[in-house]
Design a protein around this motif. Sequence first.
Motif, PDB file in Angstrom:
ATOM      1  N   PHE A  31      25.748  61.478  71.769  1.00  0.00           N
ATOM      2  CA  PHE A  31      27.130  61.462  72.131  1.00  0.00           C
ATOM      3  C   PHE A  31      28.106  62.133  71.531  1.00  0.00           C
ATOM      4  CE2 PHE A  31      24.679  57.347  71.739  1.00  0.00           C
ATOM      5  CZ  PHE A  31      24.688  56.999  73.179  1.00  0.00           C
ATOM      6  N   LYS A  32      27.882  63.170  70.552  1.00  0.00           N
ATOM      7  CA  LYS A  32      28.785  64.016  70.229  1.00  0.00           C
ATOM      8  C   LYS A  32      27.991  65.243  69.502  1.00  0.00           C
ATOM      9  CE  LYS A  32      31.972  62.123  67.160  1.00  0.00           C
ATOM     10  NZ  LYS A  32      32.461  61.660  66.063  1.00  0.00           N
ATOM     11  N   SER A  33      28.414  66.344  69.845  1.00  0.00           N
ATOM     12  CA  SER A  33      28.075  67.812  69.601  1.00  0.00           C
ATOM     13  C   SER A  33      28.308  68.074  68.104  1.00  0.00           C
ATOM     14  CB  SER A  33      28.281  68.808  70.600  1.00  0.00           C
ATOM     15  OG  SER A  33      29.601  69.017  70.270  1.00  0.00           O
ATOM     16  N   GLN A  34      27.625  68.998  67.657  1.00  0.00           N
ATOM     17  CA  GLN A  34      27.945  69.538  66.273  1.00  0.00           C
ATOM     18  C   GLN A  34      29.540  70.248  66.498  1.00  0.00           C
ATOM     19  OE1 GLN A  34      24.960  72.557  65.476  1.00  0.00           O
ATOM     20  NE2 GLN A  34      24.349  71.323  63.750  1.00  0.00           N
ATOM     21  N   VAL A  35      29.814  70.796  67.626  1.00  0.00           N
ATOM     22  CA  VAL A  35      31.102  71.484  67.614  1.00  0.00           C
ATOM     23  C   VAL A  35      32.136  70.781  67.654  1.00  0.00           C
ATOM     24  CG1 VAL A  35      32.499  72.943  69.359  1.00  0.00           C
ATOM     25  CG2 VAL A  35      30.149  73.514  68.794  1.00  0.00           C
ATOM     26  N   ARG A  36      32.021  69.548  68.409  1.00  0.00           N
ATOM     27  CA  ARG A  36      32.933  68.355  68.373  1.00  0.00           C
ATOM     28  C   ARG A  36      33.346  67.746  67.143  1.00  0.00           C
ATOM     29  NH1 ARG A  36      35.575  65.063  72.405  1.00  0.00           N
ATOM     30  NH2 ARG A  36      36.737  63.238  71.066  1.00  0.00           N
ATOM     31  N   LEU A  37      32.283  67.663  66.318  1.00  0.00           N
ATOM     32  CA  LEU A  37      32.345  67.139  64.829  1.00  0.00           C
ATOM     33  C   LEU A  37      33.106  68.077  64.011  1.00  0.00           C
ATOM     34  CD1 LEU A  37      31.537  64.902  62.746  1.00  0.00           C
ATOM     35  CD2 LEU A  37      29.401  66.205  62.449  1.00  0.00           C
ATOM     36  N   TRP A  38      32.862  69.525  64.186  1.00  0.00           N
ATOM     37  CA  TRP A  38      33.458  70.411  63.494  1.00  0.00           C
ATOM     38  C   TRP A  38      34.767  70.352  63.399  1.00  0.00           C
ATOM     39  CZ3 TRP A  38      35.844  74.874  65.357  1.00  0.00           C
ATOM     40  CH2 TRP A  38      36.228  75.661  64.418  1.00  0.00           C
ATOM     41  N   MET A  39      35.168  70.434  64.884  1.00  0.00           N
ATOM     42  CA  MET A  39      36.546  70.172  65.326  1.00  0.00           C
ATOM     43  C   MET A  39      37.331  68.875  64.626  1.00  0.00           C
ATOM     44  SD  MET A  39      36.581  71.463  69.175  1.00  0.00           S
ATOM     45  CE  MET A  39      38.188  71.644  69.631  1.00  0.00           C
ATOM     46  N   GLU A  40      36.878  68.023  64.814  1.00  0.00           N
ATOM     47  CA  GLU A  40      37.367  66.739  64.107  1.00  0.00           C
ATOM     48  C   GLU A  40      37.534  67.078  62.493  1.00  0.00           C
ATOM     49  OE1 GLU A  40      35.282  63.393  66.954  1.00  0.00           O
ATOM     50  OE2 GLU A  40      34.931  63.476  64.914  1.00  0.00           O
ATOM     51  N   LYS A  41      36.326  67.439  61.861  1.00  0.00           N
ATOM     52  CA  LYS A  41      36.496  67.713  60.565  1.00  0.00           C
ATOM     53  C   LYS A  41      37.624  69.049  59.962  1.00  0.00           C
ATOM     54  CE  LYS A  41      33.585  64.558  59.508  1.00  0.00           C
ATOM     55  NZ  LYS A  41      34.100  63.158  59.050  1.00  0.00           N
ATOM     56  N   THR A  42      37.830  70.087  60.833  1.00  0.00           N
ATOM     57  CA  THR A  42      38.639  70.905  60.452  1.00  0.00           C
ATOM     58  C   THR A  42      40.170  70.718  61.072  1.00  0.00           C
ATOM     59  OG1 THR A  42      37.853  72.096  62.529  1.00  0.00           O
ATOM     60  CG2 THR A  42      37.009  72.626  60.351  1.00  0.00           C
ATOM     61  N   GLY A  43      40.373  69.539  61.665  1.00  0.00           N
ATOM     62  CA  GLY A  43      41.737  69.150  61.796  1.00  0.00           C
ATOM     63  C   GLY A  43      41.977  69.522  63.201  1.00  0.00           C
ATOM     64  N   ARG A  44      41.155  69.643  64.277  1.00  0.00           N
ATOM     65  CA  ARG A  44      41.289  70.016  65.486  1.00  0.00           C
ATOM     66  C   ARG A  44      41.441  69.078  66.482  1.00  0.00           C
ATOM     67  NH1 ARG A  44      39.349  74.713  62.938  1.00  0.00           N
ATOM     68  NH2 ARG A  44      40.036  76.689  63.437  1.00  0.00           N
ATOM     69  N   ARG A  45      41.512  67.750  65.950  1.00  0.00           N
ATOM     70  CA  ARG A  45      41.449  66.752  67.057  1.00  0.00           C
ATOM     71  C   ARG A  45      42.244  66.608  68.087  1.00  0.00           C
ATOM     72  NH1 ARG A  45      38.786  61.758  65.728  1.00  0.00           N
ATOM     73  NH2 ARG A  45      37.974  61.945  63.534  1.00  0.00           N
ATOM     74  N   ASP A  46      43.590  67.386  67.987  1.00  0.00           N
ATOM     75  CA  ASP A  46      44.508  67.439  68.830  1.00  0.00           C
ATOM     76  C   ASP A  46      44.038  68.175  70.361  1.00  0.00           C
ATOM     77  OD1 ASP A  46      44.606  69.357  67.326  1.00  0.00           O
ATOM     78  OD2 ASP A  46      46.714  70.071  68.109  1.00  0.00           O
TER      79      ASP A  46
END
Length: 227
Positions: A58-73
């Motif tokens: 349900f979640k890729s590495q890239v999406r998790l990386w974006m969440e953890k680096t403050g790119r949620r927007d």
Amino acid sequence: MVNTRAQRLRTPRSTARPLLQLVESPPTWELGRDHGLGLHEAGLGNLDAAAALGQDPFKSQVRLWMEKTGRRDLLHPVRLDNDSSAYWSRLLEPIVAAHYTLRTGRKVRCVNTTWRHPEHPWMSATVVREVVGSSEVQLLECLSVGMQMAPLWALGVPEYIRLRVLHQLAVTGAQAADVVVLLGGQDLQVYRIERHEFEIARLIRQERAFWRHVEHDQAPSPLDGDG
């Protein structure tokens, strides 16, 4: 002076905590707990483990990386409303836990506590429920799965759930966790996941490799699209 998010993530934090020793005494079990820490964004929690390894459907590495680096927007928001499976799973967790006690005779208590790994401060785990007074199993993971997701459990615990629980065992020092799942609202299954040092070492090694991408602000190679 620390300016960037990547630099802040690389800045060491004090983690002078003793290694966890599992005994039946509640005071020892309390060692290693961090109450009230906002670690979900600052590190990898148990819910992040499978995605960090590219094993979360349900979640890729890239999406998790974006969440953890403050790119949620930059991501499409994930809605959690009264019709979502996650909502109903959370709502039914106390009922699933109660039936686990009826079936096994083991007492359970709700703790809702966040732990931090004593050696790897970027690893955290949230424990919602503990099994009380058992030398065989210490943690309890309760899930409710709808009919559409039930096929993922046809061969037992799905890999992404197993990795989440293994992460919990790695962080807390617990020896075993029971996973109790209600499938389709009528089929209750109980599975045991035991600590395995070789698998835990591999899990930590692979998670550390992902976390370096976060620290260096460099996206990992996409495995499953944008999640």
